[in-house]
Design a protein around this motif. Structure first.
Motif, short mmCIF file in Angstrom:
data_model
loop_
_atom_site.label_atom_id
_atom_site.label_comp_id
_atom_site.label_asym_id
_atom_site.label_seq_id
_atom_site.Cartn_x
_atom_site.Cartn_y
_atom_site.Cartn_z
N UNK A 56 0.94 -1.16 0.27
CA UNK A 56 0.19 0.04 0.20
C UNK A 56 0.79 1.54 0.26
N UNK A 57 2.03 1.10 0.44
CA UNK A 57 2.45 2.16 0.94
C UNK A 57 3.87 2.29 0.21
N UNK A 59 4.98 3.06 -3.60
CA UNK A 59 4.38 3.19 -5.38
C UNK A 59 5.19 3.05 -5.88
N UNK A 61 4.09 3.25 -9.64
CA UNK A 61 3.18 3.72 -10.32
C UNK A 61 4.00 3.75 -11.75
N UNK A 62 5.03 4.31 -11.38
CA UNK A 62 6.28 4.59 -12.53
C UNK A 62 7.43 3.21 -12.92
N UNK A 269 17.01 2.65 -6.64
CA UNK A 269 16.49 3.85 -7.16
C UNK A 269 14.94 3.72 -6.18
N UNK A 297 15.98 10.88 -3.88
CA UNK A 297 15.07 10.16 -4.00
C UNK A 297 14.82 9.05 -4.25
N UNK A 328 12.33 8.18 1.18
CA UNK A 328 11.11 7.75 1.67
C UNK A 328 11.94 6.18 2.02
N UNK A 360 10.45 10.97 4.50
CA UNK A 360 9.49 9.98 5.05
C UNK A 360 9.94 8.82 5.45
N UNK B 19 2.52 10.73 -15.66
CA UNK B 19 3.98 10.90 -15.69
C UNK B 19 4.81 12.45 -15.57
N UNK B 46 0.53 8.08 -0.20
CA UNK B 46 -0.53 7.39 -1.36
C UNK B 46 -1.80 8.03 -2.15
#
Lengths: 454, 99
Positions: A56-57, A59, A61-62, A269, A297, A328, A360, B19, B46
């Motif tokens: 869930x935490x 990401x 998507x990239x 990354x 990052x 993060x 974070x 993006x 999120x």
């Protein structure tokens, strides 16, 4: 309202690509068949959502899998700078570059003890009856999740360490997993099997040949520790910051055995490690150490599970994370105690030190206990560097950078104290300095230490 | 600046996941105004992807944090930090954005 839907084609590999991969390989039918079964599972899993508890935490998507391909030709060996090689005496060493074994050696004394150490592909074929019952069947099952299935279908090279009953390997062994080409996907596997009463230490590290090489690592680590055996395993993840590191790792510890497992997260990354510690035998013990230093990052995520399955088992997990810039870190930890696992002693803790306002950290410990006579403790802390401490150091003539280093080093010290391998402690200390920008890790070596060519 | 979508691909009140500079983002059209925001809630880290639009703001679908689409500012708890908003240009019949 229109929103984009999940694009599963970005998440994984196609059937055509799998056939292309198989066509380029020369391996026995049973191995190909196992790959086909795993790919079939993978095709189903890649269409499903990832487990929200675990992902869930994070990401993803990239993430675009089509940017990366398994290398089709063996790379030129050499030119990979490593943190550990040459810094101490190793009883054996193996190097994998872009999914190919580029070097492998083991001392004659260790080989004479009946120890198997070398390339997994080759040894799995030559010792099938001995090794196949373990490979992706005990610790990490090929249907465990999308990434495990992906790995089981496409695994390329890997490190195998097999130590027979009551044999002690005195010198540590070294394994390197590296990328040398842009766009390379690496599916290397680490399988360690210690028979009853055996003892060994394996230091593994990952590295990139340059800072501009984008890479993908979908890895798997399986640690099988027999009764009364003792394994010390260190994985030092030091990819460049253009590499994706997705790994499923598990250890199975039998009765009265000990596993000491250290995970170091410095590079990548985005990294996600699923780490299972299965205490399968009565009186088994696992000590798990985590050292993470994230910068820029970077996103580094851990999902750990200490699973107590038998009576009188003991687990002790301590993770420490330092975050700077916009990095993060996510740690989701669970202690799971089965009903049969009475008199269990489980501990887990994650501490994070924030060096930046924009970093974070999400730390989420958890307990799931079915037994009624146990001691389980968990906790997590997050804090910033105390400005008064910096000011005090500077008032004593210590520069701000050195003061920061002292504070970070002190923060990690409790973990260092738990790592009994001196070369690992020294390497971590130097790398932390480099991450803080105090010193560049030079490829210098101890005089007299043997260096392996990768 | 990166070209994201053509201006005729979205109607007012619609959005698209894109993006920008390798960062997940949402391009949102409100009448003739275009907004491009980082698609991550600063409270729980999120996506805001399916969050309801309320005036010129977006509401996080999980904990109801609200963010201004123009400035990125967090307008109510539990979020306290702004989300990132990208610079937007409309030219040649397309929406462009960049850091």
């Amino acid at each position: 309202m229109t929103v984009a839907v999940a694009d599963h084609s970005r998440a994984g590999y196609s059937a055509a690509m799998f056939e292309e991969f198989l066509a380029a390989r020369v391996e026995p039918q049973w191995m190909t068949q196992a790959r086909r079964q795993a790919f079939s599972v993978y095709q189903q899993l890649v269409q499903q959502e990832l487990d929200p508890e675990e992902f869930r935490r994070l990401d993803l998507r990239t993430f675009n899998a089509s940017r990366f391909r398994p290398a089709v030709t063996a790379p030129d060996a050499g030119g990979i700078a490593t943190l550990l090689s040459g810094r101490t005496e190793f009883g054996g060493a193996i190097g994998h570059v872009d999914g190919y074994v580029t070097s492998s050696r083991v001392s004659p004394e260790i080989a004479a003890q009946g120890v198997l150490f070398g390339g997994l592909q080759e040894l799995l074929q030559s010792h099938r009856e001995l090794l196949e019952p373990y490979f992706m069947k005990r610790a990490v099952r090929s249907d465990a999740d999308r990434f495990a299935a992906w790995h089981a279908a496409f695994w390329t090279s890997g490190t195998l360490l097999y130590v027979p009953r009551n044999v002690e390997v005195q010198l540590p062994l070294h394994s390197l997993i590296a990328h040398s080409h842009d766009g390379a996907a690496d599916f290397s596997h680490t399988l360690i099997i210690l028979e009853d009463g055996a003892r060994a230490t394996l230091l593994e590290e990952t590295a990139s040949a340059g800072s501009d090489i984008a890479g993908l690592h979908v890895g798997c680590v399986e640690l099988i520790v027999g009764r009364n055996a003792c394994l010390r395993y260190v994985q030092l993840q030091n990819w460049n910051q253009k590499t994706w590191h997705l790994a499923h790792q598990a250890g199975c510890v039998d009765a009265n055995a000990t596993l000491q497992w250290t995970v170091v997260g410095l590079g990548s990354r985005t990294a996600h490690i699923h780490q299972d510690i299965n205490l399968d035998g009565r009186g088994s013990t696992a000590e798990v150490n985590g050292v993470t230093f994230a910068s820029d990052r970077q996103k580094i995520s851990y999902y750990t599970q200490q699973h107590h399955r038998q009576q009188g088992t003991h687990s002790d997990l301590l993770y420490r994370e330092v975050l700077r810039d916009e990095s993060r870190v996510i740690w989701r930890g669970m202690i799971k105690v089965d009903a049969a696992a009475q008199q269990t002693d489980g501990y887990q803790r994650s501490d994070a030190l924030m060096l930046s306002e924009d970093a974070r950290c999400d730390s989420i410990p958890g307990l799931e206990i079915e037994a009624d006579d146990v001691r389980c403790t968990h906790g997590a802390t997050t804090g910033r560097v105390d400005r008064d401490q910096i000011l005090y150091c500077m008032s004593r003539g210590i520069s701000r950078g050195e003061a920061m280093h002292m504070i970070v080093e002190g923060f990690f010290q409790q973990i260092y104290d738990r790592i009994p391998i001196e070369v690992v402690r020294e390497t971590l200390s130097r790398t932390v300095q480099a991450k803080l920008g105090i010193e560049t890790v030079a490829a210098d070596h101890l005089p007299g230490a043997e260096e392996d060519e990768y | 600046m990166e070209r994201l979508i053509g201006v005729d691909e979205l109607q007012s009140g619609e959005r698209r996941s894109v993006f920008v500079d390798d960062v997940p983002a949402l391009v949102i059209r409100l009448a003739d105004a275009w907004h491009v925001i980082e698609d991550v809630c600063t409270h729980d880290g999120q996506p805001l992807t399916t969050g309801e639009l309320s005036g010129c703001s977006i509401v996080c679908p999980r904990h109801n944090a609200r963010f201004d689409l123009q400035t990125g500012k967090a307008l109510c708890m539990p979020a306290t930090q702004s989300i990132r908003v990208f610079r937007v240009e409309v030219r040649d019949g397309a929406v462009w954005a960049g850091p």
